[in-house]
Enzyme design. Structure first.
Site, PDB file in Angstrom:
ATOM      1  N   ASP A 182       0.915  -1.124   0.040  1.00  0.00           N
ATOM      2  CA  ASP A 182       0.036   0.040   0.066  1.00  0.00           C
ATOM      3  C   ASP A 182       0.876   1.288  -0.138  1.00  0.00           C
ATOM      4  O   ASP A 182       2.041   1.093   0.239  1.00  0.00           O
ATOM      5  CB  ASP A 182      -0.849   0.066   1.229  1.00  0.00           C
ATOM      6  CG  ASP A 182      -1.655   1.268   1.435  1.00  0.00           C
ATOM      7  OD1 ASP A 182      -2.347   1.646   0.628  1.00  0.00           O
ATOM      8  OD2 ASP A 182      -1.369   1.724   2.590  1.00  0.00           O
TER       9      ASP A 182
ATOM     10  N   ASP B 126      -0.292   5.099   1.063  1.00  0.00           N
ATOM     11  CA  ASP B 126      -0.271   5.846   1.998  1.00  0.00           C
ATOM     12  C   ASP B 126      -0.400   5.277   3.326  1.00  0.00           C
ATOM     13  O   ASP B 126      -1.108   4.439   3.613  1.00  0.00           O
ATOM     14  CB  ASP B 126      -1.677   7.000   1.959  1.00  0.00           C
ATOM     15  CG  ASP B 126      -1.488   7.931   0.543  1.00  0.00           C
ATOM     16  OD1 ASP B 126      -0.455   8.610   0.746  1.00  0.00           O
ATOM     17  OD2 ASP B 126      -2.448   7.800  -0.058  1.00  0.00           O
TER      18      ASP B 126
ATOM     19  N   THR C  77      -2.287   1.065  -4.738  1.00  0.00           N
ATOM     20  CA  THR C  77      -2.774   2.261  -3.946  1.00  0.00           C
ATOM     21  C   THR C  77      -4.137   2.644  -4.384  1.00  0.00           C
ATOM     22  O   THR C  77      -4.661   2.470  -5.614  1.00  0.00           O
ATOM     23  CB  THR C  77      -1.822   3.338  -3.917  1.00  0.00           C
ATOM     24  OG1 THR C  77      -2.587   4.862  -3.623  1.00  0.00           O
ATOM     25  CG2 THR C  77      -1.424   3.841  -5.637  1.00  0.00           C
ATOM     26  N   SER C  78      -4.895   3.120  -3.384  1.00  0.00           N
ATOM     27  CA  SER C  78      -6.261   3.916  -3.482  1.00  0.00           C
ATOM     28  C   SER C  78      -6.327   5.072  -4.310  1.00  0.00           C
ATOM     29  O   SER C  78      -7.387   5.825  -4.788  1.00  0.00           O
ATOM     30  CB  SER C  78      -7.230   3.747  -2.399  1.00  0.00           C
ATOM     31  OG  SER C  78      -7.608   2.282  -2.004  1.00  0.00           O
TER      32      SER C  78
ATOM     33  N   LYS D 151     -10.005  -1.236  -3.164  1.00  0.00           N
ATOM     34  CA  LYS D 151     -10.149  -1.856  -2.038  1.00  0.00           C
ATOM     35  C   LYS D 151     -11.317  -1.645  -1.204  1.00  0.00           C
ATOM     36  O   LYS D 151     -11.602  -0.541  -1.270  1.00  0.00           O
ATOM     37  CB  LYS D 151      -8.753  -1.560  -1.182  1.00  0.00           C
ATOM     38  CG  LYS D 151      -7.569  -1.689  -1.739  1.00  0.00           C
ATOM     39  CD  LYS D 151      -6.432  -1.180  -1.114  1.00  0.00           C
ATOM     40  CE  LYS D 151      -5.180  -1.021  -1.920  1.00  0.00           C
ATOM     41  NZ  LYS D 151      -4.108  -0.395  -0.777  1.00  0.00           N
TER      42      LYS D 151
ATOM     43  N   ASP E  82      -1.479  -0.675   6.149  1.00  0.00           N
ATOM     44  CA  ASP E  82      -1.501  -0.145   7.392  1.00  0.00           C
ATOM     45  C   ASP E  82      -2.883   0.093   7.535  1.00  0.00           C
ATOM     46  O   ASP E  82      -3.548   0.758   8.538  1.00  0.00           O
ATOM     47  CB  ASP E  82      -0.761   1.089   7.538  1.00  0.00           C
ATOM     48  CG  ASP E  82      -1.501   2.245   6.620  1.00  0.00           C
ATOM     49  OD1 ASP E  82      -1.744   3.425   7.107  1.00  0.00           O
ATOM     50  OD2 ASP E  82      -2.019   2.050   5.542  1.00  0.00           O
TER      51      ASP E  82
END
Length: 205
Positions: A12, A14, A109-110, A140, A165
């Site tokens: 991931d 961030d 990543t989103s 996600k 995280d």
């Protein structure tokens, strides 16, 4: 957890590779003020999820077009807010270890590509493969992003270690069939205090 079978690492971005939590929170707080949403409610569910998914949960009355506009505004608030964006503790140590071990890695990543490139650049990280929200049909906790990351690296997803995280990302990793490593006190196959711990584990005989 046995790490000898790990063939690739899927990160991931961030909060995992990039310490951008403060910037993310500032953007959501400003967005919430614009839309009359309780900022605490937004922050409670925003981390790790695509902006459109979060906005649909916060404002279920919005139609698809209105959600797209709101999500575009939310991302726009983040693009230039890089003043305190850095690599997370142990990130460079871990990436250097992966290089020594010859283990491929990718970022899933989103964020959209513009934001991903901006934040990774601010953190001094050059990712060989980046899968963004623009590369998948569902974000996600759907596993599509991690499945795509594994495919792009040419490594079976069952031999990939997903490092996250956020619970929404861990759910995506588990659904993909990957091993999981969790930060910030969350539960994965492996629990990490920081990324340096993973570097040491991978390089230990």
């Amino acid at each position: 957890m046995e790490l000898a079978g790990v063939g690739a690492v899927l990160f991931d971005m961030d909060g995992t590779l990039v310490d951008s939590d403060a910037a993310v929170e500032r953007a959501w707080e400003r967005w919430a003020a614009e839309y009359g949403v309780d900022p605490a409610a937004a922050l409670a569910i925003a981390h790790g999820s695509p902006a459109d998914r979060t906005i649909s949960r916060l404002l279920p009355a919005l139609d698809e077009a209105a959600v797209a506009v709101a999500a575009a505004l939310q991302l726009a608030l983040q693009y230039d807010d890089l003043s305190d964006v850095t690599a997370t503790a142990g990130a460079h140590e871990l990436l250097n270890a992966l290089g020594r071990l010859g283990l491929p890695w990718a970022v899933v990543t989103s964020a959209d590509r513009r934001l991903a490139e901006a934040r990774l650049g601010a953190a001094g990280i050059t990712a060989p493969v980046v899968v963004t929200v623009e590369d998948v049909s569902v974000g996600k906790p759907d596993p599509e992003g991690y499945l795509r990351g594994a495919a792009l690296l040419g490594v079976p997803v069952g031999r990939c270690l997903v490092v996250e995280d956020a619970e929404v990302g861990l759910r995506a990793g588990r659904a993909a069939g990957a091993m999981t490593a969790a930060l910030k006190g969350l539960d994965g196959d492996l629990r990490l205090a920081d990324l340096a711990q993973l570097a040491r584990r991978l390089e230990s005989p």
